[in-house]
Design an enzyme around this catalytic site. Structure first.
Site, PDB file in Angstrom:
ATOM      1  N   ARG A   1       0.410  -1.145   0.362  1.00 48.93           N
ATOM      2  CA  ARG A   1      -0.512  -0.111  -0.125  1.00 48.93           C
ATOM      3  C   ARG A   1       1.253   1.518  -0.305  1.00 48.93           C
ATOM      4  NH1 ARG A   1      -1.632  -1.477   5.858  1.00 48.93           N
ATOM      5  NH2 ARG A   1      -0.285  -1.471   6.035  1.00 48.93           N
TER       6      ARG A   1
ATOM      7  N   CYS B   1      -3.887   2.492  -9.040  1.00 44.33           N
ATOM      8  CA  CYS B   1      -4.513   0.546  -8.480  1.00 44.33           C
ATOM      9  C   CYS B   1      -5.510   0.464  -8.820  1.00 44.33           C
ATOM     10  CB  CYS B   1      -3.516   0.004  -7.419  1.00 44.33           C
ATOM     11  SG  CYS B   1      -1.858  -0.066  -7.466  1.00 44.33           S
TER      12      CYS B   1
HETATM   13  C1  UDX Z   1      -3.883  -0.729  -3.582  1.00 47.01           C
HETATM   14  C2  UDX Z   1      -3.756  -1.755  -2.173  1.00 47.01           C
HETATM   15  O1  UDX Z   1      -4.282  -1.942  -0.975  1.00 47.01           O
HETATM   16  C3  UDX Z   1      -2.856  -3.383  -2.324  1.00 47.01           C
HETATM   17  O2  UDX Z   1      -2.615  -3.924  -1.861  1.00 47.01           O
HETATM   18  C4  UDX Z   1      -2.643  -3.041  -3.764  1.00 47.01           C
HETATM   19  O3  UDX Z   1      -1.314  -3.455  -3.721  1.00 47.01           O
HETATM   20  C5  UDX Z   1      -2.996  -2.179  -4.484  1.00 47.01           C
HETATM   21  O4  UDX Z   1      -3.584  -0.584  -3.758  1.00 47.01           O
HETATM   22  P1  UDX Z   1      -2.818   1.715  -2.728  1.00 47.01           P
HETATM   23  O5  UDX Z   1      -3.915   1.820  -4.257  1.00 47.01           O
HETATM   24  O6  UDX Z   1      -1.712   2.129  -2.368  1.00 47.01           O
HETATM   25  O7  UDX Z   1      -3.163  -0.077  -2.318  1.00 47.01           O
HETATM   26  O8  UDX Z   1      -4.679   2.093  -1.681  1.00 47.01           O
HETATM   27  P2  UDX Z   1      -5.735   1.392  -0.513  1.00 47.01           P
HETATM   28  O9  UDX Z   1      -4.790   2.051   0.999  1.00 47.01           O
HETATM   29  O10 UDX Z   1      -6.072   0.883  -0.670  1.00 47.01           O
HETATM   30  O11 UDX Z   1      -6.851   2.286  -0.871  1.00 47.01           O
HETATM   31  C6  UDX Z   1      -7.249   2.601  -1.825  1.00 47.01           C
HETATM   32  C7  UDX Z   1      -8.189   3.525  -2.264  1.00 47.01           C
HETATM   33  O12 UDX Z   1      -9.210   3.523  -1.414  1.00 47.01           O
HETATM   34  C8  UDX Z   1      -7.813   5.346  -1.240  1.00 47.01           C
HETATM   35  O13 UDX Z   1      -8.316   6.169  -2.476  1.00 47.01           O
HETATM   36  C9  UDX Z   1      -8.623   5.199   0.072  1.00 47.01           C
HETATM   37  O14 UDX Z   1      -9.127   7.053   0.544  1.00 47.01           O
HETATM   38  C10 UDX Z   1      -9.579   4.731  -0.437  1.00 47.01           C
HETATM   39  N1  UDX Z   1     -10.038   3.943   0.867  1.00 47.01           N
HETATM   40  C11 UDX Z   1      -9.734   3.119   1.144  1.00 47.01           C
HETATM   41  C12 UDX Z   1     -11.509   4.241   1.025  1.00 47.01           C
HETATM   42  O15 UDX Z   1     -12.769   5.365   0.755  1.00 47.01           O
HETATM   43  N2  UDX Z   1     -11.883   4.100   2.002  1.00 47.01           N
HETATM   44  C13 UDX Z   1     -11.930   2.526   3.067  1.00 47.01           C
HETATM   45  O16 UDX Z   1     -12.429   1.993   4.128  1.00 47.01           O
HETATM   46  C14 UDX Z   1     -10.039   2.094   2.898  1.00 47.01           C
END
Ligand code: UDX
Length: 437
Positions: free
Chosen positions: A151, A264
């Site tokens: 992440r 992602c």
């Molecule tokens: C993601 C996956 O978690 C990771 O395992 C993969 O390898 C790559 O994609 P990342 O893109 O770094 O990682 O972010 P992540 O923490 O998953 O958050 C993604 C999005 O979802 C963000 O915009 C975040 O704000 C949003 N989110 C996350 C929410 O809106 N609500 C939540 O409860 C969690």
């Protein structure tokens, strides 16, 4: 071990530094000379907590170097492919140009026994296709798919202490010669108890697509509940707390708000749908279209709520957007919902100022028409409304009393549901959350 890492972006730069930290001798390779110059000077070319310190620490050991010359991969026993797989322009599928170029560029430098390890997120079927190329060039080399789950914002820790490793090898067997090579690469985290699964190529590729689809679905599920809460006056944060106590459901990734973004989740669910279509399995994933639609609807909803908050019209209203990155602790603005909302507000006549602790230069490159201010106090001055769109700790900690005298009207939209409504209302603010009364 001698290791090469091809592609030094958010994934590869962190991977290269972490492999050196684990004791290997690593060369990071990228076509972008500016990135290589920064990394060679032990400076992270993007913001990732802990990366600068780690780069300095490992470069002092002499185990980590960077170059634009792919021939430097010669002599490494393991070659990690860490290049990007963005969404194709105007299509849902993933663009494999960089993965293909990295692999073919590497072929002349492979020796017998080498292991090429794909970490990029790719459509199922890619690994088997690339394995044929590798074996045609060097029959005693192997190709493994070893998806990355890090992440952003936690990348160093996630790489050094992942929750699992997945090795996708051609025959899916523990006895495959590449398995012991990867075990040696990851000996430290494996010894510390990290689980590992050996699978065949398509299973390993699908693990990544499935994991990201599940996470995206979880977020869109709670955002769909937020829509229903808005229609009924219920509170989605309490609902999430209550259903999250069931450990079959779990509370993580149930934060309703402006939806998911980043490099992602959005492009991975689209790429997965496109690939399923090519395989004749599109029906299996039609639900992801709804997941995507719910997610994009959040952005429109926030613009509507901002208009309401400004008294029915955005024309000429000074709106300050707190946060531009797609998530806190990152400077990444790829598909950032915060920035896309800021741009929409501007298009609808608001005078928008965007602030963010780390992401402003990336944001300004993407949306040069918006106004940017790095200092929070200056950004909020005389604002008609504040929109908290990326939940950086410093925005969570804002004091409604201090802020009250800086703004022109005490109105705040909490796009991440991280503020205490009672506290803000007590300080005289009109507070709006998402899916909260
Ligand atoms: C993601 C996956 O978690 C990771 O395992 C993969 O390898 C790559 O994609 P990342 O893109 O770094 O990682 O972010 P992540 O923490 O998953 O958050 C993604 C999005 O979802 C963000 O915009 C975040 O704000 C949003 N989110 C996350 C929410 O809106 N609500 C939540 O409860 C969690």
């Amino acid at each position: 071990m001698r290791i090469s890492v091809i592609g030094c972006g958010y994934l590869g730069a962190v991977h290269a530094a972490c492999m050196a930290k684990l004791g290997h001798e690593v060369v990071g390779i990228d076509v972008d000379a500016r990135k290589i110059e920064e990394l060679s000077a032990a400076r992270a070319p993007f913001y990732e907590p802990g990366l600068d310190v780690l780069l300095k620490e490992v470069q002092e050991t002499g185990r980590l170097s960077f170059t634009t010359d792919v021939s430097a991969a010669e002599g490494s026993a393991v070659h990690f492919i860490c290049v990007g797989t963005p969404q194709k322009k105007g299509e849902n599928g993933a663009d494999l140009t960089y993965v293909d170029a990295a692999t073919t560029g590497l072929l002349p430098y492979l020796s017998a026994g080498d292991v090429v390890v794909g970490k990029s997120t790719v459509p199922v079927g890619t690994a088997s296709r690339l394995a044929v190329l590798v074996q045609a060039e060097q029959p005693d080399a192997h190709l493994v798919w070893n998806p990355e789950f890090l992440r952003e914002g936690h990348a160093v820790d996630d790489t050094l202490r992942p929750d699992r490793f997945v090795y996708g090898v051609s025959d899916g067997s523990e006895e495959h010669p590449a398995v012991s090579v990867l075990d040696e690469v990851y000996s430290t985290p494996l010894a510390a108890g990290t689980a590992r699964i050996v699978a065949d190529h398509p299973t390993a590729e699908l693990v990544k697509a499935a994991a990201n689809s599940f996470l995206a679905t979880k977020i869109s599920f709670i955002n769909a509940m937020a829509e229903v809460c808005e229609a009924t006056g219920a509170d989605v944060t309490q609902l999430a707390d209550a259903i999250g106590m069931d450990d079959r459901i779990g509370r993580k990734f149930l934060n309703a708000g402006i939806g998911f973004g980043g490099g992602c989740l959005p492009k991975d669910i689209r790429g997965f749908m496109a690939r399923a279509g090519e395989l004749g399995a599109d029906q299996a994933l039609t639900f992801l279209r709804e997941v995507d639609a719910i997610n994009m609807r959040r952005r429109t909803r926030v613009v509507e709520l901002a208009r309401d908050l400004c008294g029915g019209s955005l024309l000429g209203k000074r709106v300050t957007v707190l946060g531009a990155a797609f998530k806190p602790e990152s400077d990444d603005v790829r598909d950032s919902p915060a920035l896309s909302i800021a741009a929409q507000l501007q298009l609808q006549g608001a005078v928008v100022t965007v602030t963010d602790p780390k992401a402003l230069s990336n944001a300004a490159r993407r949306f040069p028409e918006l106004q940017y201010e790095v200092d929070t106090s200056a950004a909020v001055l005389k604002a008609d409304a504040l929109l908290l769109l990326t939940e950086w700790q410093e925005y969570r900690d804002l004091d409604p009393y201090d802020l009250g005298s800086a703004v022109s009207s005490r109105r705040i939209l909490d796009g991440r549901n991280v503020l205490d409504p009672a506290k803000w209302r007590a300080a005289g603010w009109i507070y709006r959350g998402l899916g909260r009364p």
